[in-house]
Design a protein around this motif. Structure first.
Motif, mmCIF file in Angstrom:
data_model
loop_
_atom_site.group_PDB
_atom_site.id
_atom_site.type_symbol
_atom_site.label_atom_id
_atom_site.label_comp_id
_atom_site.label_asym_id
_atom_site.label_seq_id
_atom_site.Cartn_x
_atom_site.Cartn_y
_atom_site.Cartn_z
ATOM 1 N N ARG A 119 73.213 4.536 -2.334
ATOM 2 C CA ARG A 119 73.459 3.433 -1.407
ATOM 3 C C ARG A 119 72.727 2.147 -1.773
ATOM 4 N N ARG A 120 71.742 2.228 -2.637
ATOM 5 C CA ARG A 120 70.987 1.044 -3.016
ATOM 6 C C ARG A 120 71.745 0.135 -3.963
ATOM 7 N N SER A 168 81.109 -2.990 -3.805
ATOM 8 C CA SER A 168 79.848 -3.376 -3.203
ATOM 9 C C SER A 168 79.092 -2.166 -2.675
ATOM 10 N N LYS A 169 77.848 -2.411 -2.269
ATOM 11 C CA LYS A 169 76.998 -1.324 -1.786
ATOM 12 C C LYS A 169 77.620 -0.548 -0.636
ATOM 13 N N SER A 170 78.236 -1.273 0.275
ATOM 14 C CA SER A 170 78.838 -0.647 1.443
ATOM 15 C C SER A 170 80.245 -0.132 1.188
ATOM 16 N N GLY A 228 82.704 -2.248 1.096
ATOM 17 C CA GLY A 228 83.564 -3.175 1.795
ATOM 18 C C GLY A 228 84.260 -4.192 0.918
ATOM 19 N N ASN A 262 79.480 7.070 0.255
ATOM 20 C CA ASN A 262 78.023 7.048 0.207
ATOM 21 C C ASN A 262 77.401 8.334 0.759
ATOM 22 N N ILE A 273 74.788 -6.958 -4.790
ATOM 23 C CA ILE A 273 75.753 -6.650 -3.747
ATOM 24 C C ILE A 273 77.095 -6.266 -4.353
#
Length: 121
Positions: free
Chosen positions: A28-29, A50-52, A54, A72, A100
């Motif tokens: 997740r980082r 991206s990390k999320s 999204g 994740n 990001i």
């Protein structure tokens, strides 16, 4: 250190599909991405997420055919490859970036060993 492990490569005929997977700790980082390198060519960007999860971005050569995603909770990233072409033949690398959303190779700090994708005519 982050350890990235790719899987799912193989040999398919043109028009076929493959799904690549990449597992990593501390998942997740990081923003994540896929790159590929064909014989005699530089390693090139394929897709980023991206990390999320999204936001995504694709190279023009694969847009509409490939889909990058991440789960994740499972510490896993995927690259669904459809309508494969012989020019997609390459070693595909999973990579992690301290950002990001990263699309430049220089932004990626961690790399897997790669998995071979071969698309026959």
């Amino acid at each position: 250190q982050v350890q990235l492990v790719e899987s799912g490569g193989g040999l398919v005929q043109a028009g076929g599909s493959l799904r690549l997977s990449c597992a990593a700790s501390g998942f997740r980082r990081y923003a994540m991405g896929w790159f590929r390198q064909a014989p005699g060519k530089e390693r090139e960007f394929v897709a980023a997420i991206s990390k999320s999860g999204g936001s995504t971005y694709y190279a023009d050569s694969v847009k509409g055919r490939f889909t990058i995603s991440r789960d994740n909770a499972k510490n896993t990233m995927y690259l669904q490859m459809n309508s494969l072409k012989p020019e997609d033949t390459a070693i595909y690398y999973c990579a992690a970036a301290n950002g990001i959303l990263a699309t430049n190779r220089q932004d990626y700090n961690y790399w897997g060993q790669g998995t071979q994708v071969t698309v026959s005519s």
